[in-house]
Design a protein around this motif. Sequence first.
Motif: not given
Length: 939
Positions: A246-251, A289-291, A296-299, A312-323
């Motif tokens: 579903s990534m918008d970049k694929l359009s 968003a997941s890192d 990243r593109q969804g965020l 307004c976005i008070a906090q914005e960050g990336l969630v790391p993957l497992p490991g």
Amino acid sequence: MQPPAGPAESPVPTAGAPSQAGSQTWATQPTPGLPMLPGLGSRAEGPPRAPSWPVLVASDQQELTCGNLGPRDVRASSGAPGRGRGRHLPCCAWLCWASPLCWAWRRGPRCACPGSSGCRATTCWGGSSPWARLRTQASATGHSPTPPRAPGKMAVEEINRGSSLLPGTLLGYDFFDTCSDPVVAIKPSLMFMAKAGGRDVAAHCDYSQHQPRVLAVIGPQSSELALITGKLFGFFLMPQVSYGASMDKLSDREAFPSFFRTVPSDQVQATAMVELLLALHWNWVAALASDEEYGRQGLSLFSSLASTKGICIAQEGLVPLPGVTGEQLGTMWDLLRQVNQSSVEVVVLFSSARAARTLFSYSIRSRLSPKVWVASEAWLTSDLVMTLPGMAQVGTVLGFLQQGAPLPDFESYVQTRLAMAADPAFCASLDSKRPGPEDHVVGPRCPQCDHISLDNVSASLRHHQTFAAYAAVYAVAQALHNTLLCGTSGCPAREPVQPWQLLENMYNMSFQASGLELRFDTSGNVDLGYDLKLWVWQDQIPELRTVGSFDGRLQLQPSRMNWHTPRNTMPMSQCSRRCEEGQVRRVKGFHSCCYDCVDCTAGSYQRSPDDLLCTQCEQDQWSPDKSLRCFPRKPKFLAWGEPATLLLLALLGLVLGLVLAALGLFVWHRDSPLVRASGGPRACFGLACLGLVCLSALLFPGRPSPAHCLAQQPLLHLPLSGCLSTLVLQAAEVFVESELPSSWAARLRSHLRGPQAWLAVLLAVLVEAVLCAWSLGAFPPEVVTDWQVLPTEALVHCRMRSWVGFGLLHTANATLALLCFLGTFLVRSQPGRYNGARSLTFATLAYFITWVSFVPLFANVPVVHQPTVQMGASLLCALGILGTFHLPKCCLLLWQSESNTPEFFLGGVPGDARGHGGSRGGQETEQKPVAHDPVASPH
């Protein structure tokens, strides 16, 4: 170029997750003795492989069309019963099924060779996908809860059995598992691009005549894998239809010219999320968003859309993957602590399922206060997240899930295949097949794949991606139908179809799947809406409840929503309270949602709720404080009905009545010594001028006009000059008779009482008239509308253009009053005589007091009150002169008639009919001696 060979390890799958609202969970449970599904079985068994942990994505599947294409009248099935309307010929039909711990595969019937008669009438296509979903003691990866092969295979068999699409032509397929790993996904992709009947991808300058093993690709589901395979298939212009990427970049048609999908773009999902926040008045949120590329593109999409809508976005960050490393773990702890300490009540999480599980694991461990979680589609239905212990404590979870048409026959289809798989003879036949050219891509089958029952998979048969995979097959079939120019009776003969020819017919193509009309737009997307789903906890697994929908416009069902708050009240997530009507926001800090509410002052208004500044009203409009609109100004002037005007009109009536009464009394007693001593006709003229002064006050009330403005000052000052000139002559007589020698007094008296006196009056009036004419010519007053003086009205008044002309008019009259005052202030009174000097002194003092008070008052009073001040000053001046000079004489005429004698007023002896104070002259009677004028005799 040789495709890479060797088996690939499969990831560890997870338990089934719920699909659309009301659906259950697709899961495979180990069941002893139950073989694989027909077409989904395996050929070789081997020991389980160690699980791997790929990037957490949704399941990926690719289905391809392979073989030579042309006019065909033969239809064959691939591992499932089917009836052709021509000759039954062997066809390419592969299927790879990924077990939770290892590769498993089987071969179906194969083509003898491309181009031979045994393969002329078939179209073979393949695909790759990480399907497996097995509930075991091991942890899970969180792939799609429904095997996308099953709906795709059912669609192929429906098309092969039916006559509406590709009559007389059969579809075949290959299935391969990507294991959510880019390296694994490339293996079947390269094999698909190999020349038909071979395993090599030769290097050419022109691939327009290259006949690959397949004609179209369905899958993968993962957006990250689609970014990789999409560029490869785009280079060869091979159509690729994904049912989950579903990534918008694929359009982007420049980068991915051959990519299509049967799911909405993330652009639509992000738009739906923003509309949801707006509808629920949540403008202060955290966005995580997941890192990875998907997160990243969804965020980025969500952040850009939210900022344009005032969120307004008070906090914005990336969630790391497992490991994660220690540094990344510390970053996530800081992110969770910031979210917990802020006033944010809503968190938007655009993430894959594995990253979402990682985030929630730490948030539950750190006891993050319950929030509203707006989920992306990637983890909304993931059992990897749903089955996490303590998930019921995180708060309210809601998100958007793509819509689709129901597949009523899908459950019975799976049940039939499971029944066939229970036959040991069928499973034994799978192992007897000889290896094919693609065997280097897959690994040995693991025995866990044999233990599947309807109970394991029935819960996920209605998963939302089931329809997407089903529709993807129909999209390719429709494009092939259009390319072959098929009719109701069959497809005409033609040369083999190239992938780029199939691609041409997919642009802006319309097709049907399960009765639903779909259409690819110019970017390869379909116009599908979303259902808004809410997690409703029942036991250990939440149920997905539909609480709204989005198809370009958001529709909510608030009555079906449950919240985590104690009284089931909707949480509020706002940095600042919502401003009241008539208030604008004064932003403080860096966020536009944090602000102070400021009232719009009078003369301004709030145009829209999102205004940051008050809008000023137009010049002819006004508004009160905290107004939402402006109102037209009404004209303001000294109206006749105002209380001040009525009071002044009453004063005018009083003064005019007294003037007329005094004038009448003087005329009636015109021959009396008192009237003659007061000037006789000149006194009557002075009273008449005072009446005109009173009448000039009538020019000030009412709406001003140019004529009124021009007439106001002349009609006030000319009569006043006439009145003051008579007082000056009266004061001159008193001064001459009291202060000058007899000889001088006799000569001057004749001038002061004769016709020359009227020339003096006329001269004074002419001088004032000249000054009025000059003032009106040089500085003519004008009617103006002042919009600034009054807050709600437009002041219409006569504007005086120069204080010089106004001062000259008053200076001439003030000079007359000063002469009168100087001529009477030091005059000695005579005993037994009427003291006329005193009344003249008081009359001039009344004039000076009135106009000296008028000048500063007129200069400092608001313009709206200036007409009132002028009207009142003119009336008070007339009343002062009347009350100090004329009214005392009227009292003597009415109530002290015994004093009205020549001796008292004219200085003559009793019986003297003329005296020196007379105004008519004449000779004395012979009987009376000449009376001595007391005024002429100094004391």
